[in-house]
Design an enzyme around this catalytic site. Structure first.
Site, PDB file in Angstrom:
ATOM      1  N   PHE A 200       4.160 -11.697  10.054  1.00  0.00           N
ATOM      2  CA  PHE A 200       3.115 -12.122   9.124  1.00  0.00           C
ATOM      3  C   PHE A 200       1.757 -12.073   9.833  1.00  0.00           C
ATOM      4  O   PHE A 200       1.668 -12.403  11.016  1.00  0.00           O
ATOM      5  CB  PHE A 200       3.356 -13.562   8.643  1.00  0.00           C
ATOM      6  CG  PHE A 200       4.563 -13.707   7.759  1.00  0.00           C
ATOM      7  CD1 PHE A 200       4.458 -13.537   6.388  1.00  0.00           C
ATOM      8  CD2 PHE A 200       5.799 -14.017   8.300  1.00  0.00           C
ATOM      9  CE1 PHE A 200       5.567 -13.658   5.571  1.00  0.00           C
ATOM     10  CE2 PHE A 200       6.919 -14.146   7.484  1.00  0.00           C
ATOM     11  CZ  PHE A 200       6.788 -13.967   6.124  1.00  0.00           C
ATOM     12  N   ASP A 201       0.725 -11.690   9.083  1.00  0.00           N
ATOM     13  CA  ASP A 201      -0.611 -11.729   9.669  1.00  0.00           C
ATOM     14  C   ASP A 201      -1.168 -13.148   9.560  1.00  0.00           C
ATOM     15  O   ASP A 201      -0.475 -14.064   9.113  1.00  0.00           O
ATOM     16  CB  ASP A 201      -1.528 -10.698   9.002  1.00  0.00           C
ATOM     17  CG  ASP A 201      -1.765 -10.980   7.524  1.00  0.00           C
ATOM     18  OD1 ASP A 201      -1.454 -12.103   7.099  1.00  0.00           O
ATOM     19  OD2 ASP A 201      -2.264 -10.098   6.811  1.00  0.00           O
ATOM     20  N   LYS A 202      -2.423 -13.323   9.940  1.00  0.00           N
ATOM     21  CA  LYS A 202      -2.963 -14.683  10.066  1.00  0.00           C
ATOM     22  C   LYS A 202      -3.886 -15.068   8.919  1.00  0.00           C
ATOM     23  O   LYS A 202      -4.822 -15.837   9.090  1.00  0.00           O
ATOM     24  CB  LYS A 202      -3.707 -14.825  11.396  1.00  0.00           C
ATOM     25  CG  LYS A 202      -4.880 -13.863  11.577  1.00  0.00           C
ATOM     26  CD  LYS A 202      -5.512 -14.025  12.950  1.00  0.00           C
ATOM     27  CE  LYS A 202      -6.768 -13.210  13.087  1.00  0.00           C
ATOM     28  NZ  LYS A 202      -6.524 -11.761  13.004  1.00  0.00           N
TER      29      LYS A 202
END
Length: 237
Positions: A200-202
């Site tokens: 997952f990205d931030k």
């Protein structure tokens, strides 16, 4: 689950026509017409903002947890919720031409599309089922025992095997839609079953977009007193 998605879009829209605001069916709004959405109201059409600014909850359509700021020329979607200010929206799509309606059609198409497993089982059953019937008839012809023949037919029938994959896939797609996850078909469900690592990205994908109190600290005052004062201040909020 699809019906619940449909219910996200309001049935009526407030449209500016002939210099006045008129309430009409959301499906009767024409492309180019200006729709007015008050704070707290659901947006009935796809369009672009021509006046006003607000925070819009787009979670039902895009999955974004935090409200998105909308101002002049920004795009908005039917079924999303206008949270703060009044918006005037120039319609680009209404009725069956909205993003939400297209998503629903994609889910319906996904339920009808066969996965690789379903295709394999169908091909297998195409030959296996007639073979079992022929075997049962052959057994009766040789033994003249109807019970033996019917037993062979019942045990050899691939009903559960043939019915299992499509029922489980349709159930999974429906259950996912109910939870706000839209699957593009059984093939993607099967592929998801092989995933053992997800990155997952931030951008806050894993949050609910709602702040919660994680701790209380008083400066010269006990924490319990701070909580009591805050509760008093917000009692009628």
């Amino acid at each position: 689950a699809l019906q619940e998605l449909l219910e996200m879009t309001p049935d009526t829209a407030t449209v500016r026509r002939d210099g006045t605001l008129q309430e009409v069916s959301a499906r009767d709004v024409e492309e180019g017409e200006v729709v007015v959405v008050k704070p707290g109201g659901k947006i009935p059409v796809d369009g672009t903002v021509v006046d006003g600014e607000s925070a819009v909850n787009q979670a039902p359509v895009t999955g974004e947890s935090a409200p998105v700021h909308k101002a002049d020329s920004d795009e908005v979607y039917a079924g999303t919720v206008n949270q703060e200010g009044a918006l005037e929206i120039r319609t680009t799509g209404a009725g069956s031409d909205t993003t939400l309606e297209r998503i629903i059609r994609r889910v319906e198409e996904a339920q009808e599309a066969q996965s690789p497993t379903e295709s394999l089982i169908d091909r297998f059953a195409k030959y296996y089922t007639p073979a079992v019937i022929a075997l049962a008839i052959g057994a009766y012809a040789v033994t003249q025992n109807a019970i033996l023949s019917l037993t062979l037919l019942v045990i050899g029938c691939p009903g559960a095997l043939v019915i299992g994959p499509p029922v489980s896939i349709v159930s999974a797609i429906g259950n996912a839609a109910r939870s706000g996850v839209l699957m593009k078909g059984g093939e993607h469900l099967e592929r998801a079953g092989k995933i053992d690592l997800v990155a997952f990205d931030k951008t806050g994908t894993l949050t609910k977009g709602e702040t919660t109190v994680s701790g209380i600290e008083g400066f010269g005052v006990a924490a319990a007193d701070v909580l009591s004062l805050a509760a008093t201040a917000e009692k009628k909020s």
